[in-house]
Design an enzyme around this catalytic site. Structure first.
Site, short mmCIF file in Angstrom:
data_model
loop_
_atom_site.label_atom_id
_atom_site.label_comp_id
_atom_site.label_asym_id
_atom_site.label_seq_id
_atom_site.Cartn_x
_atom_site.Cartn_y
_atom_site.Cartn_z
N GLU A 180 62.63 5.89 67.76
CA GLU A 180 62.28 6.47 66.45
C GLU A 180 62.61 5.55 65.26
O GLU A 180 63.54 5.81 64.49
CB GLU A 180 62.97 7.82 66.26
N GLU A 376 60.89 13.00 74.37
CA GLU A 376 61.76 14.06 73.84
C GLU A 376 60.89 15.23 73.44
O GLU A 376 59.86 15.05 72.78
CB GLU A 376 62.54 13.61 72.58
C1 FCB Z 1 65.41 13.09 67.61
C2 FCB Z 1 66.46 12.11 68.08
C3 FCB Z 1 67.46 12.70 69.04
C4 FCB Z 1 67.84 14.11 68.67
C5 FCB Z 1 66.62 14.96 68.41
C6 FCB Z 1 66.93 16.38 68.06
O1 FCB Z 1 64.92 12.67 66.39
O2 FCB Z 1 65.85 11.01 68.71
O3 FCB Z 1 68.55 11.83 69.13
O4 FCB Z 1 68.72 14.10 67.63
O5 FCB Z 1 65.86 14.38 67.39
#
Ligand code: FCB
Length: 470
Positions: A180, A376
């Site tokens: 990110e 994620e």
């Molecule tokens: C993302 C991050 C991760 C976590 C989630 C909720 O942006 O990569 O580390 O904090 O959000």
């Protein structure tokens, strides 16, 4: 031409959202959020240690000093993962454990921790996917040259990557360069960013902010080359991005067209995912930035635009867009008061963001050739341990079920989604929110470090076991 995979429906449930046989079910964490042990075996501080130790930066004054104590409890955590049935685990490697000063000498004791962890994963038949940078950059480099404010950061990152891959490349064959970019650059150095991310430095202009993300893109490019050069065996390389997803208000041609146009200027898309996957900043973004565009040296875009094996896609929410009679041809829509949301101000529930994110990579960026992993997806909920010692998080199951159905829709239409890593395996240090927000499918009782699998853990185990959305 998209190849539509034959998804065999469950005989009892024709709409059962069956996934392809070779789909990768996984779960994800990151080093600073779970490891603790911040001074052990010569690890030196990361920018997140400094930031969280600064009063007023993190909720409740929380830090990652202990976190989930995973550094000492990793074996039990891996056993629990095996009970969940995941065959894939995404974690990150802490740069300040491997190179405590950020550059130069390698700390072999820090490397050994990851050898132990990875060997343990293999013992349980779980494939490791290592992110080489999930925000915990060495404080030493912040002191030396302001971390991502300097181009040197990309060079030092690539050296660190070489050191890791030389030592762990016999055990790890799936690498992810950076997690990110928008968060650790635009939110770390941004003007008026609330809540900020480490280092929390406010630079003087938007141009300087864009310069930090440009340096991170260079790090991704040099890092990718470094992985391929250092790996002793064939391996895969991915970038993990949380590009902003524009979702058409109505799925009709005019609104879909509007969502595609808006994709260029939404969030930092035009200056991060565009150059990474197409080799050029979006002209629409550059026009909008004018003098605030970063300085790009000759050859940078070629370095940034490396061939990749996967794109890692972190996805939590989306932005609704509709066609509009203005000079842009689209408009972004605000969420109305009362719109359903999970336990974060930005966690508005837009399950179709999964489908549209995948769609945009193929159709808007023109990269239908690039396999995708959802690296994620998950949510924070207001979890409570009940009188029986259980956590019944029906809200999280609701969120996950709908997002996985949207993932299934993309696969059924032939888009190349190959795996899914649920965020997160367990509750952890949620950056500026400290321990106040719980994203895990395993509850962590921080005072005792007890792990309590939540109802969503059981639900996800059944999805994995049946290879379908339950
Ligand atoms: C993302 C991050 C991760 C976590 C989630 C909720 O942006 O990569 O580390 O904090 O959000």
């Amino acid at each position: 031409m998209k190849i539509i995979l034959p998804l065999i429906p469950h005989p009892c449930f024709p709409d059962s959202y069956q996934f392809p046989e070779d789909f990768w079910w996984g779960t994800a964490t990151s080093s600073y959020q779970i490891e603790g042990a911040i001074t052990e075996e010569d690890r030196q501080p990361s920018v997140w240690d400094t930031f969280s130790a600064t009063p007023g930066r993190v909720r409740g004054g929380n830090t990652g000093a202990v976190a989930c104590d995973h550094y000492h409890r990793y074996e039990l955590d891996v056993q629990l993962m095996a009970q969940l049935g995941v065959k894939h685990y995404r974690f990150s490697i802490a740069w300040p454990r491997i190179m405590p000063e950020g550059r130069g000498t390698v700390n072999e004791a820090g490397v050994d921790f990851y050898k132990r962890l990875v060997d343990c994963l293999h013992e349980y038949g779980i494939t490791p996917h290592a992110t080489l940078f999930h925000w915990d950059s060495p404080q030493a480099l912040a002191d030396l040259y302001g971390s991502w404010q300097s181009r040197q950061m990309a060079v030092d990152y690539a050296d660190y990557v070489t050191a890791v891959v030389r030592r762990l490349g016999d055990r790890i064959t799936h690498w992810m360069t950076l997690n990110e970019i928008p968060c650790f650059t635009h939110m770390g150095y941004g003007v008026n960013c609330d809540p900020p991310h480490a280092p929390g430095t406010q630079v003087d202009s938007l141009k300087e902010v864009w310069q930090t993300s440009h340096h991170a893109l260079l790090a991704h490019g040099l890092g990718t080359q470094a992985i391929r050069a250092a790996s002793p065996v064939p391996c895969t390389v991915s970038l993990v991005d949380n590009f902003a997803v524009t979702v058409p208000l109505i799925e009709s041609p005019d609104h879909i067209e509007a969502a595609k146009k808006a994709f260029h200027t939404c969030g930092q898309n035009g200056g991060i995912i565009f150059p990474a996957l197409t080799g050029a900043y979006s002209p629409l973004l550059l026009a909008e930035l004018g003098e605030n565009a970063p300085d790009i040296q000759e050859g940078d875009l070629e370095t940034i635009h490396q061939p990749l094996d996967f794109l890692g896609f972190n996805i939590y929410s989306g932005t609704y867009v509709r066609a509009a009679d203005n000079k842009l041809g689209y408009e972004f829509l605000d969420f109305p008061p009362g719109y359903p949301r999970m336990h974060m101000p930005w966690l508005d529930i837009v399950p179709d963001c999964v489908y549209w994110g995948i769609h945009h990579i193929s159709e808007t960026l023109g990269r239908p050739d690039l396999p995708l992993l959802i690296t994620e997806n998950g949510c924070a909920a207001q979890d409570q341990v009940n009188a029986n010692g259980e956590v019944i998080d029906t809200d999280r199951i609701f969120y996950l079920r709908h997002h996985l159905r949207a993932a299934h829709r993309a696969i059924a239409q032939g888009y190349p989604l190959k795996g899914y890593f649920l965020w997160s395996f367990m509750d952890n240090f949620e950056w500026s929110w400290g321990y106040d927000r719980r994203f895990g499918i395993t509850y962590v009782d921080y005072p005792t470090q007890q792990r309590i699998p939540k109802a969503s853990f059981d639900w996800y185990r059944e999805c994995i076991r049946n290879n379908r959305v339950m």
